[in-house]
Design an enzyme around this catalytic site. Sequence first.
Site, PDB file in Angstrom:
ATOM      1  N   THR A 113      15.480  -4.769  13.629  1.00 21.31           N
ATOM      2  CA  THR A 113      15.744  -4.279  15.329  1.00 21.31           C
ATOM      3  C   THR A 113      15.816  -6.400  15.443  1.00 21.31           C
ATOM      4  OG1 THR A 113      13.358  -3.416  15.908  1.00 21.31           O
ATOM      5  CG2 THR A 113      13.688  -5.172  16.993  1.00 21.31           C
ATOM      6  N   GLU A 133       6.184  -0.227  13.640  1.00 27.65           N
ATOM      7  CA  GLU A 133       5.473  -0.374  13.002  1.00 27.65           C
ATOM      8  C   GLU A 133       4.227  -0.147  13.169  1.00 27.65           C
ATOM      9  OE1 GLU A 133       4.382  -4.691  14.367  1.00 27.65           O
ATOM     10  OE2 GLU A 133       6.020  -4.905  15.561  1.00 27.65           O
TER      11      GLU A 133
HETATM   12  C1  FAD Z   1      13.878   1.249  17.326  1.00 27.13           C
HETATM   13  C2  FAD Z   1      12.618   1.909  16.578  1.00 27.13           C
HETATM   14  C3  FAD Z   1      13.199   0.118  15.745  1.00 27.13           C
HETATM   15  C4  FAD Z   1      12.143   0.091  14.993  1.00 27.13           C
HETATM   16  N1  FAD Z   1      12.262  -1.707  14.509  1.00 27.13           N
HETATM   17  C5  FAD Z   1      11.459  -1.700  12.424  1.00 27.13           C
HETATM   18  C6  FAD Z   1      11.675  -3.121  12.223  1.00 27.13           C
HETATM   19  O1  FAD Z   1      12.159  -4.295  13.197  1.00 27.13           O
HETATM   20  N2  FAD Z   1      11.579  -3.520  11.035  1.00 27.13           N
HETATM   21  C7  FAD Z   1      11.082  -2.764  10.071  1.00 27.13           C
HETATM   22  O2  FAD Z   1      10.802  -2.706   8.748  1.00 27.13           O
HETATM   23  N3  FAD Z   1      11.290  -0.632  10.896  1.00 27.13           N
HETATM   24  C8  FAD Z   1      11.720  -0.965  12.055  1.00 27.13           C
HETATM   25  N4  FAD Z   1      11.913   0.427  11.676  1.00 27.13           N
HETATM   26  C9  FAD Z   1      11.226   2.000  11.407  1.00 27.13           C
HETATM   27  C10 FAD Z   1       9.944   1.914  12.006  1.00 27.13           C
HETATM   28  O3  FAD Z   1       8.635   1.313  11.379  1.00 27.13           O
HETATM   29  C11 FAD Z   1       9.907   3.447  11.423  1.00 27.13           C
HETATM   30  O4  FAD Z   1      10.595   4.758  12.102  1.00 27.13           O
HETATM   31  C12 FAD Z   1       8.305   4.083  10.969  1.00 27.13           C
HETATM   32  O5  FAD Z   1       7.199   3.752  10.576  1.00 27.13           O
HETATM   33  C13 FAD Z   1       8.927   5.651  10.667  1.00 27.13           C
HETATM   34  O6  FAD Z   1       9.002   5.173   9.815  1.00 27.13           O
HETATM   35  P1  FAD Z   1      10.689   6.435   9.702  1.00 27.13           P
HETATM   36  O7  FAD Z   1      11.138   6.825  10.182  1.00 27.13           O
HETATM   37  O8  FAD Z   1      10.612   6.775   8.004  1.00 27.13           O
HETATM   38  O9  FAD Z   1       9.455   7.666   8.926  1.00 27.13           O
HETATM   39  P2  FAD Z   1       9.263   9.088   8.464  1.00 27.13           P
HETATM   40  O10 FAD Z   1       7.661   7.974   7.545  1.00 27.13           O
HETATM   41  O11 FAD Z   1       9.660   9.769   7.864  1.00 27.13           O
HETATM   42  O12 FAD Z   1       7.556  10.397   8.662  1.00 27.13           O
HETATM   43  C14 FAD Z   1       8.254  11.570   9.621  1.00 27.13           C
HETATM   44  C15 FAD Z   1       6.580  12.364  10.320  1.00 27.13           C
HETATM   45  O13 FAD Z   1       6.024  11.682   9.191  1.00 27.13           O
HETATM   46  C16 FAD Z   1       4.712  10.966   9.843  1.00 27.13           C
HETATM   47  N5  FAD Z   1       4.157  10.936   8.414  1.00 27.13           N
HETATM   48  C17 FAD Z   1       4.441  10.144   7.373  1.00 27.13           C
HETATM   49  N6  FAD Z   1       3.594  10.246   6.499  1.00 27.13           N
HETATM   50  C18 FAD Z   1       2.901  10.599   6.332  1.00 27.13           C
HETATM   51  C19 FAD Z   1       1.155  10.312   5.926  1.00 27.13           C
HETATM   52  N7  FAD Z   1       1.016   9.600   4.664  1.00 27.13           N
HETATM   53  N8  FAD Z   1      -0.062  11.577   7.245  1.00 27.13           N
HETATM   54  C20 FAD Z   1       0.539  11.729   7.965  1.00 27.13           C
HETATM   55  N9  FAD Z   1       1.990  11.826   8.707  1.00 27.13           N
HETATM   56  C21 FAD Z   1       2.928  11.282   8.246  1.00 27.13           C
HETATM   57  C22 FAD Z   1       5.052  10.776  10.441  1.00 27.13           C
HETATM   58  O14 FAD Z   1       3.869  10.030  11.484  1.00 27.13           O
HETATM   59  C23 FAD Z   1       6.097  11.083  11.383  1.00 27.13           C
HETATM   60  O15 FAD Z   1       5.494  11.940  12.511  1.00 27.13           O
HETATM   61  C24 FAD Z   1      12.270   0.739  13.901  1.00 27.13           C
HETATM   62  C25 FAD Z   1      12.831   1.983  14.193  1.00 27.13           C
HETATM   63  C26 FAD Z   1      12.498   2.592  15.444  1.00 27.13           C
HETATM   64  C27 FAD Z   1      13.339   3.968  16.116  1.00 27.13           C
END
Ligand code: FAD
Length: 383
Positions: A160, A364
């Site tokens: 972000t 987050e």
């Molecule tokens: C608009 C936007 C802004 C963002 N801003 C920032 C930022 O400023 N800084 C930053 O660092 N990040 C940022 N993010 C990243 C965001 O924090 C991550 O997208 C989020 O933490 C999920 O990670 P992922 O997308 O890799 O999903 P994944 O980790 O691939 O998860 C996929 C799915 O599996 C589920 N899952 C994963 N592991 C488990 C588990 N152990 N048990 C149960 N369910 C599970 C998740 O809940 C999800 O439904 C941003 C994302 C978006 C979309």
Amino acid sequence: MKVERELPSREAYELLELVRDVAERELRTRAAHFEDSGRFPRDTFRLLGDIGLLTLPFGEDIGGGGQPYTVYLQVLEEIAARWAAVAVGMSVHTLACHPVVAYGTPDQQAELLPQMMSGHTLGAYSLSEAHAGSDPAALRASATEGPHGWTAQGTKAWVTHGGQADFYTVFLRTSPDPRNGISCFHVEADTAGLIAGVPERKMGLRSSPTAEMHFENVFLPADRLIGTPGQGLAVALSALDAGRLGIAAVAVGIAQAALDYAVGYAQERETFGRPVIEHQGVGFLLADMAAKTEAARATYLAAARRKDSGRPYTRQASIAKLVATDAAMAVTTDAVQVLGGAGYVLDHPVERLMREAKITQIFEGTNQIQRLVISRHLAVPTL
Ligand SMILES: Cc1cc2nc3c(=O)[nH]c(=O)nc-3n(C[C@H](O)[C@H](O)[C@H](O)COP(=O)(O)OP(=O)(O)OC[C@H]3O[C@@H](n4cnc5c(N)ncnc54)[C@H](O)[C@@H]3O)c2cc1C
């Protein structure tokens, strides 16, 4: 509806009045246009910085606003009710400042905090990578130590303010140890080799830029390391506890805006000879929306009171994030329903609020990850 608030001081009531006034004049009127065009409102952040709103929860001794979290979060909520992307940006800036405030050496604080607290710079918090979102311990972008400092390589994702921030709080791998091999760095935006990717095209929050950040042999002097080598994950997670309260407050603001709009519409719109709010099916839907919104507010405020009094609040922050963001999703979806066909078109803000609510359940820490944090704390109550 003007939300009735419990605040700790006259100063806080005056602050909330000021925030409502500025948000009505400067934010509500511009939000839809910026969300449509996807432009980043940098000038809006300067304005908020000028009146001290970007640094509210930090101590006055370091140039912050000296406000407790119970006040800061209610400010965020009021901002989010008018323009969620701006409130998210304020919360991210707070997150980005936290490591230097909590873990910086006196020399680092003396050098960095005046700018960070000036209200004129904007921070980004860069933990996630493409393959490491829910599991940040899997991150790979690295920093290798040399005689005079560190050299950073790799790509961070989902940043972000990526490409717009003045400084980046970045978490990089400094040793293979999964938990104790990550370190936190302060990186100025103009550092050679730091390159922003193309902004993501998003469902909502379009005026908030989200981009990859590429580190191509980025040299970071030794004094850019915040905390000790290997302390990064602990630094990141401690910042996220507070950040999750910020997102909970943003979600409540979104829910309140949707509720207010839906109530107004339901009072005006007539079917079968009377306003739709007088049909019990709609009235009860609105009642449930109000109950969810107020319960979510009470939940984040309870967690904030724990933080303000210095008690542990990790579990409560996760509960607040889970409850508030699920409430925002439900309330905004129901607001679309209350408007009928009108809810589905861009002439009314509720479809936008619904798209904005969705991201609060994801970033987050997704709400699955919040459940993980809560259940771990239930299993080991001393955590
Ligand atoms: C608009 C936007 C802004 C963002 N801003 C920032 C930022 O400023 N800084 C930053 O660092 N990040 C940022 N993010 C990243 C965001 O924090 C991550 O997208 C989020 O933490 C999920 O990670 P992922 O997308 O890799 O999903 P994944 O980790 O691939 O998860 C996929 C799915 O599996 C589920 N899952 C994963 N592991 C488990 C588990 N152990 N048990 C149960 N369910 C599970 C998740 O809940 C999800 O439904 C941003 C994302 C978006 C979309």
